[in-house]
Scaffold this active site. Structure first.
Site, mmCIF file in Angstrom:
data_model
loop_
_atom_site.group_PDB
_atom_site.id
_atom_site.type_symbol
_atom_site.label_atom_id
_atom_site.label_comp_id
_atom_site.label_asym_id
_atom_site.label_seq_id
_atom_site.Cartn_x
_atom_site.Cartn_y
_atom_site.Cartn_z
ATOM 1 C CG HIS A 10 -1.834 -1.322 1.088
ATOM 2 N ND1 HIS A 10 -2.842 -1.536 0.169
ATOM 3 C CD2 HIS A 10 -1.733 -2.476 1.804
ATOM 4 C CE1 HIS A 10 -3.344 -2.750 0.345
ATOM 5 N NE2 HIS A 10 -2.682 -3.346 1.312
ATOM 6 C CD GLU A 24 -2.539 -3.977 4.653
ATOM 7 O OE1 GLU A 24 -1.962 -4.979 4.192
ATOM 8 O OE2 GLU A 24 -3.699 -3.650 4.332
ATOM 9 C CG HIS A 77 0.402 -6.673 2.101
ATOM 10 N ND1 HIS A 77 -0.411 -5.748 1.501
ATOM 11 C CD2 HIS A 77 1.355 -6.986 1.192
ATOM 12 C CE1 HIS A 77 0.030 -5.508 0.277
ATOM 13 N NE2 HIS A 77 1.108 -6.250 0.067
ATOM 14 C CD GLU A 142 -2.309 -10.356 4.017
ATOM 15 O OE1 GLU A 142 -2.152 -9.381 4.789
ATOM 16 O OE2 GLU A 142 -3.000 -10.296 2.988
#
Length: 178
Positions: A10, A24, A77, A142
């Site tokens: 992101h 995030e 992430h 993740e």
């Protein structure tokens, strides 16, 4: 010497998942920079897709990784679920569950599990650009659920250990491949 592309997910106008003001993109960048530092201290060359709060498309990040001839691509992430505190743990996504990327994912997950994250395993995601357009083994980590309080507490209290676990998983893969 191996070249590892570290991608902080992101960034900029794309915050990723948000929970109680936590974004995030900020957690991803902090972890990516910390992981990269550890890799560099261990003789691994690192290329960062971003080092500041800017947005680039996943396609652009994959192109960058390919352009620098990275040996591995690691996108960092935080996960999210429909309801707060619904799920917990780490999951690593790969294009194909077999081969070098899966070995890298397993090495990262097992080390994150050792510091207290629940290991949700490795899952194939053929539709993710950073996994399907990269020309090297690629994983998307993740690092816990951003909308699970226990995962945030673990990340905050053991941030350095979390970065070290991800880096150690990468190093184990790089060293065994060389």
């Amino acid at each position: 010497m191996a070249l590892v592309v570290i991608d902080a997910g992101h960034g900029g106008s794309n915050p990723g998942a948000v929970y109680q003001g936590r974004q995030e993109k900020d957690d991803a960048l902090a972890l990516a920079l910390a992981v990269g530092r550890i890799l560099e201290q261990n003789g691994v060359e690192v290329y960062y897709t971003r080092t500041t709060d800017v947005y680039e498309s996943p396609a652009r990040k994959a192109e960058e990784g390919n352009a620098v001839n990275g040996d591995y691509f690691v996108s960092i992430h935080r996960n999210s679920s429909p309801y707060p505190n619904q799920y917990t743990g780490v999951e690593t996504l790969v294009y194909n569950r077999y081969g070098e990327a899966a070995r890298l994912a397993n090495n990262i997950n097992s080390r994150l599990e050792q510091i207290g994250f629940e290991n949700q395993g490795i899952n194939e995601r053929k539709n993710l650009v950073v996994l399907n357009r990269t020309e090297m083994p690629a994983v998307l980590v993740e690092a816990g659920f951003i909308n699970t309080d226990a995962d945030n507490q673990l990340l905050d209290e053991r941030f350095d250990d979390t970065a070290r676990a991800i880096a150690d998983g990468i190093l184990a893969t790089v060293w065994s491949a060389g």
